[in-house]
Design a protein around this motif. Structure first.
Motif, short mmCIF file in Angstrom:
data_model
loop_
_atom_site.label_atom_id
_atom_site.label_comp_id
_atom_site.label_asym_id
_atom_site.label_seq_id
_atom_site.Cartn_x
_atom_site.Cartn_y
_atom_site.Cartn_z
N ALA A 7 -9.43 3.00 -0.29
CA ALA A 7 -8.44 2.63 -1.03
C ALA A 7 -7.51 1.57 -0.52
CB ALA A 7 -7.49 3.80 -1.38
N ASP A 54 -5.73 4.26 -14.59
CA ASP A 54 -4.84 3.63 -13.30
C ASP A 54 -6.12 3.30 -12.22
OD1 ASP A 54 -3.47 2.95 -11.09
OD2 ASP A 54 -2.17 4.57 -11.34
N GLU A 55 -6.71 2.34 -12.02
CA GLU A 55 -7.83 2.00 -11.39
C GLU A 55 -7.50 1.87 -9.84
OE1 GLU A 55 -7.95 -2.93 -11.81
OE2 GLU A 55 -9.57 -1.72 -12.75
N GLN A 56 -6.08 1.66 -9.67
CA GLN A 56 -5.71 1.59 -8.35
C GLN A 56 -5.07 2.93 -7.76
OE1 GLN A 56 -5.87 -0.83 -6.17
NE2 GLN A 56 -6.69 -2.46 -7.34
N HIS A 92 -6.03 6.62 -6.08
CA HIS A 92 -7.09 7.02 -5.36
C HIS A 92 -6.79 8.60 -4.94
CE1 HIS A 92 -8.72 3.09 -5.57
NE2 HIS A 92 -7.64 2.61 -5.09
N LEU A 143 0.90 -1.38 0.17
CA LEU A 143 -0.13 -0.12 -0.02
C LEU A 143 0.83 1.36 -0.07
CD1 LEU A 143 -2.07 -1.24 3.21
CD2 LEU A 143 -2.91 -1.40 0.54
N THR A 158 0.75 -1.50 -9.83
CA THR A 158 -0.52 -1.85 -9.91
C THR A 158 -1.02 -1.85 -8.15
OG1 THR A 158 -0.05 -4.21 -9.45
CG2 THR A 158 -0.71 -3.70 -11.70
N THR A 159 0.01 -1.21 -7.40
CA THR A 159 -0.14 -1.08 -5.92
C THR A 159 -1.29 -0.06 -5.59
OG1 THR A 159 2.22 -1.88 -5.61
CG2 THR A 159 0.98 -0.90 -3.67
N PRO A 160 -2.01 -0.21 -4.62
CA PRO A 160 -3.05 0.69 -4.39
C PRO A 160 -2.15 1.92 -3.98
CG PRO A 160 -3.83 -1.27 -3.59
CD PRO A 160 -2.50 -1.51 -3.92
N ARG A 218 5.07 4.72 -9.76
CA ARG A 218 4.34 3.65 -10.59
C ARG A 218 5.60 2.75 -11.37
NH1 ARG A 218 0.60 2.03 -8.07
NH2 ARG A 218 -1.70 2.72 -8.58
#
Length: 391
Positions: A385, A335-337, A339, A232, A269-271, A264
């Motif tokens: 998140a 980037d859906e992860q 927030h 995270l 892909t990490t929240p 990134r």
């Protein structure tokens, strides 16, 4: 000193530590760092060099049957010229995750800081010992959280039973970067900074890269985060950029993109949670730079910029919140992860009315708890998140 058995001396080694990114051998022992050596070589000022060496979130983690644990250290304390000496930093002891005792270490070095002149003088002093007794005589995990605002060189452990490094906790690892508020300014103990409290509430393993005065979108910090294993990640952006007056709106947006791009690169892909500034009335609509104000007899801060210059790109906290929300919304489309969390949801006008900022900038211990409670509720709870994936 009176103990039932002679104490065993164990040198402090890196495998006994958690929450650090690097260690340095000194003439006295081991100095934990929260930035790696490559990044430290690029640090441009003494403030950040001091802040990253202050072990916020760094702790020893031991497995032992010892009932007596002594940690010999050489602390470096801060003294601001013209102000009373601060209390000695606190060492918090946890047994199997539960707060059990705390103590302080007298003596050590003193760094005398003259904020008006921008100078600092180091006065050397002796080592001291944080001593804990009466621990349960069984196998257990012992953590000693180091003072979050005192540079702490670790000399040796003295115990009445052998110690080994604690096994990996198996918890998700939370990597967080922010300013002095994340570092823990005005928190009264290392386990009571808002990130430490939020980590405990969320059941995660904290690596705190909160640096007093040092959350400035520095590329070397982004690279350190890129290269640090994490489950995270959060970055709290804004307050230092405004109060140091280091950039204008034209530079801010690309700098945010560049920082996030670098993180990134190592964590695709990490929240990743971007957090905007909590409320700070003196900087909401007034640009920096921030200046110390001793007129009341205590240290407070005031913003010295001209609000009329916002039209020319001078940054305020209000401007930064708007820009961060826009940037995250645009990037989140791919980037859906990624927030966004509005800092006013952590500490906003109602919180300020109840728990005002003593020096106009930094929260007090009760406000640290409030921020932690709100962060845990918004980030770690279902739908947040950092919520644990279903199943």
């Amino acid at each position: 000193m009176s103990t039932a058995h002679p104490l065993i001396t164990t040198p402090v080694t890196a495998d006994l530590l958690r929450g650090h990114l690097d260690v340095e051998r000194t003439p006295h022992g081991l100095l934990p760092h929260r930035l790696p050596a490559r990044a430290r070589r690029q640090v441009p000022d003494a403030q950040l060099a001091m802040a990253e060496a202050q072990p916020s979130g760094v702790r020893l983690a031991l497995r032992t049957r010892a009932t007596v644990v002594e940690l010999e250290t050489l602390p470096t304390k801060r003294l601001y010229r013209g102000l009373p000496a601060p209390a000695d930093g606190v060492y918090d002891l946890l047994v199997d995750g539960r707060p059990t005792a705390h103590t302080t270490v007298a003596g050590g070095n003193t760094r005398v800081i003259d904020m008006a002149a921008g100078t600092a003088e180091l006065r050397e002093g002796p080592t001291g010992t944080a001593r804990f007794t009466g621990l349960p005589a069984r196998d257990k995990t012992v953590e000693i959280w180091l003072p979050h605002t005192e540079i702490t060189e670790l000399v040796a452990l003295h115990t009445d039973a052998p110690v080994t490094p604690a096994p990996d906790s198996g918890l998700r690892r939370w990597l967080h970067h922010g300013s002095s508020i994340s570092h823990g300014s005005n928190a009264d103990r290392p386990t009571a900074t808002w990130p430490a409290l939020a980590a405990a509430a969320g059941g995660v393993d904290l690596v705190n890269l909160g640096f007093g005065g040092g959350a400035l979108l520095d590329p070397f910090t982004a690279r350190a985060m890129r290269d640090t294993p994490a489950d995270l990640i959060s970055v709290k952006i804004g307050i230092n950029i405004v109060n140091a007056d280091v950039m204008r709106l034209r530079a801010f947006g690309p700098a945010v993109h560049g920082f996030l791009d670098t993180v990134r690169d190592g964590h695709p892909t990490t929240p990743l949670l971007v957090v905007s500034p909590v409320l700070c009335p003196v900087q909401e609509d007034t640009p920096g730079p921030l200046a110390p104000d001793f007129s009341s007899g205590t240290l407070k801060f005031r913003a010295t910029g001209d609000p009329a210059e916002r039209a020319a790109g001078r940054l305020t906290l209000t401007v930064i919140r708007t820009e961060l929300a826009r940037i995250v919304a645009e990037r989140a489309a791919e980037d859906e992860q990624l927030h966004y969390l509005d800092g006013l949801a952590l500490y906003g006008p109602a919180d300020h009315a109840e728990l005002p900022l003593p020096d106009e900038v930094h929260p007090d211990p009760a406000a640290h708890r409030r921020i932690a409670e709100n962060f845990a509720r918004l980030a770690f709870a279902p739908g947040g998140a950092f919520a644990r994936p279903a199943g």
